[in-house]
Design a protein around this motif. Sequence first.
Motif, PDB file in Angstrom:
ATOM      1  N   ILE A  29       6.171   7.227  -8.931  1.00  0.00           N
ATOM      2  CA  ILE A  29       6.072   7.930  -7.648  1.00  0.00           C
ATOM      3  C   ILE A  29       7.052   9.113  -7.627  1.00  0.00           C
ATOM      4  O   ILE A  29       8.221   8.974  -7.958  1.00  0.00           O
ATOM      5  CB  ILE A  29       6.394   6.981  -6.472  1.00  0.00           C
ATOM      6  CG1 ILE A  29       5.409   5.812  -6.468  1.00  0.00           C
ATOM      7  CG2 ILE A  29       6.346   7.730  -5.147  1.00  0.00           C
ATOM      8  CD1 ILE A  29       5.678   4.793  -5.395  1.00  0.00           C
ATOM      9  N   ALA A  59       8.792  12.052  -5.282  1.00  0.00           N
ATOM     10  CA  ALA A  59       9.094  12.412  -3.894  1.00  0.00           C
ATOM     11  C   ALA A  59       8.720  13.868  -3.639  1.00  0.00           C
ATOM     12  O   ALA A  59       8.804  14.712  -4.534  1.00  0.00           O
ATOM     13  CB  ALA A  59      10.578  12.212  -3.616  1.00  0.00           C
ATOM     14  N   LYS A  60       8.310  14.129  -2.421  1.00  0.00           N
ATOM     15  CA  LYS A  60       8.059  15.510  -2.029  1.00  0.00           C
ATOM     16  C   LYS A  60       9.404  16.179  -1.761  1.00  0.00           C
ATOM     17  O   LYS A  60      10.167  15.750  -0.895  1.00  0.00           O
ATOM     18  CB  LYS A  60       7.176  15.554  -0.786  1.00  0.00           C
ATOM     19  CG  LYS A  60       5.748  15.065  -1.051  1.00  0.00           C
ATOM     20  CD  LYS A  60       4.870  15.242   0.179  1.00  0.00           C
ATOM     21  CE  LYS A  60       3.436  14.798  -0.113  1.00  0.00           C
ATOM     22  NZ  LYS A  60       2.557  14.982   1.070  1.00  0.00           N
ATOM     23  N   VAL A  86      11.856   3.293  -2.963  1.00  0.00           N
ATOM     24  CA  VAL A  86      10.403   3.271  -2.775  1.00  0.00           C
ATOM     25  C   VAL A  86      10.053   2.282  -1.679  1.00  0.00           C
ATOM     26  O   VAL A  86      10.540   1.154  -1.658  1.00  0.00           O
ATOM     27  CB  VAL A  86       9.685   2.881  -4.088  1.00  0.00           C
ATOM     28  CG1 VAL A  86       8.190   2.679  -3.824  1.00  0.00           C
ATOM     29  CG2 VAL A  86       9.884   3.946  -5.150  1.00  0.00           C
ATOM     30  N   LYS A 134       4.023   3.486  -0.968  1.00  0.00           N
ATOM     31  CA  LYS A 134       3.643   4.490  -1.957  1.00  0.00           C
ATOM     32  C   LYS A 134       4.447   5.778  -1.802  1.00  0.00           C
ATOM     33  O   LYS A 134       4.060   6.829  -2.313  1.00  0.00           O
ATOM     34  CB  LYS A 134       2.146   4.808  -1.843  1.00  0.00           C
ATOM     35  CG  LYS A 134       1.247   3.620  -2.166  1.00  0.00           C
ATOM     36  CD  LYS A 134      -0.214   4.010  -2.100  1.00  0.00           C
ATOM     37  CE  LYS A 134      -1.108   2.817  -2.461  1.00  0.00           C
ATOM     38  NZ  LYS A 134      -2.554   3.185  -2.406  1.00  0.00           N
ATOM     39  N   ARG A 135       5.585   5.677  -1.102  1.00  0.00           N
ATOM     40  CA  ARG A 135       6.388   6.869  -0.847  1.00  0.00           C
ATOM     41  C   ARG A 135       7.860   6.593  -1.084  1.00  0.00           C
ATOM     42  O   ARG A 135       8.319   5.452  -0.958  1.00  0.00           O
ATOM     43  CB  ARG A 135       6.174   7.323   0.600  1.00  0.00           C
ATOM     44  CG  ARG A 135       6.755   8.699   0.892  1.00  0.00           C
ATOM     45  CD  ARG A 135       6.857   8.961   2.380  1.00  0.00           C
ATOM     46  NE  ARG A 135       8.072   9.708   2.686  1.00  0.00           N
ATOM     47  CZ  ARG A 135       8.453  10.063   3.892  1.00  0.00           C
ATOM     48  NH1 ARG A 135       7.739   9.718   4.940  1.00  0.00           N
ATOM     49  NH2 ARG A 135       9.556  10.747   4.076  1.00  0.00           N
ATOM     50  N   TYR A 174      11.646   7.120   0.206  1.00  0.00           N
ATOM     51  CA  TYR A 174      12.374   7.421   1.439  1.00  0.00           C
ATOM     52  C   TYR A 174      13.857   7.598   1.136  1.00  0.00           C
ATOM     53  O   TYR A 174      14.379   7.012   0.189  1.00  0.00           O
ATOM     54  CB  TYR A 174      12.195   6.298   2.460  1.00  0.00           C
ATOM     55  CG  TYR A 174      10.808   6.215   3.042  1.00  0.00           C
ATOM     56  CD1 TYR A 174      10.495   6.862   4.236  1.00  0.00           C
ATOM     57  CD2 TYR A 174       9.810   5.487   2.400  1.00  0.00           C
ATOM     58  CE1 TYR A 174       9.222   6.788   4.781  1.00  0.00           C
ATOM     59  CE2 TYR A 174       8.530   5.411   2.929  1.00  0.00           C
ATOM     60  CZ  TYR A 174       8.244   6.058   4.116  1.00  0.00           C
ATOM     61  OH  TYR A 174       6.976   6.001   4.641  1.00  0.00           O
TER      62      TYR A 174
END
Length: 223
Positions: free
Chosen positions: A180, A182-183, A202, A205-206, A208
């Motif tokens: 995954i 991160a943006k 995680v 699915k993101r 933080y």
Amino acid sequence: MDRLVTIRSCRYGMDIRLSQDADFDVLAEELAGKFRDSAKFFKDARMALSFSGRILTRSEEEEILKIIGDNTDINILCIISHDEKMEVMYRSVVEQTLLDMQKRDGQFYRGTLAKRQVLESDSSIVILGDVEPGAKIIAKGNIVIVGALYGSVHAGASGDRNAFVAALSMQPRKLCISDIEAKRQIICQESLTIKGPQIAVVDGKRIYLDPLVDETSGCIRLV
């Protein structure tokens, strides 16, 4: 004479308390004698090291490390600073990582990672310094940066979504945990709203970003 140098154990390794008034050469000679006398006790111990009682120069720290290396089989993993801003972070990171290293080999890196430097680890890694833009860290375990993160990091590179990334300041160029990514914009925005050390984890699915230190309890969050 005993008061010139005091060697004490602490939760994350060993603290050497040195007299503030004595000449460093005198302290070095006293320290060498103490380690020679206790070499069998330490054997091949692996520990972090801290200094108290006086401020040492980098060359003096290196001289003490040489004394320890010449007189014992101790493996010094890192030197812990007593800087108030980073003390809680250092202590918790070292304790957690030393526990992890009992199960598998871990790695410490002391110094700033500059542009185009790449550091890889088959387990967890602790960076005692900054990760500058253009630098990259890849680890199969956790990545902990006792400094600022501006470069790229990939924790849990072997597929471990339970891995985490922690840093005193978090503004990464790229941040991945397992599969995954991160943006970057979201991570940077979240970082600006958090005071103090931060941790990226995680959830679903993101990825933080949360405070590493719970302000209400003062507890460290190392998952």
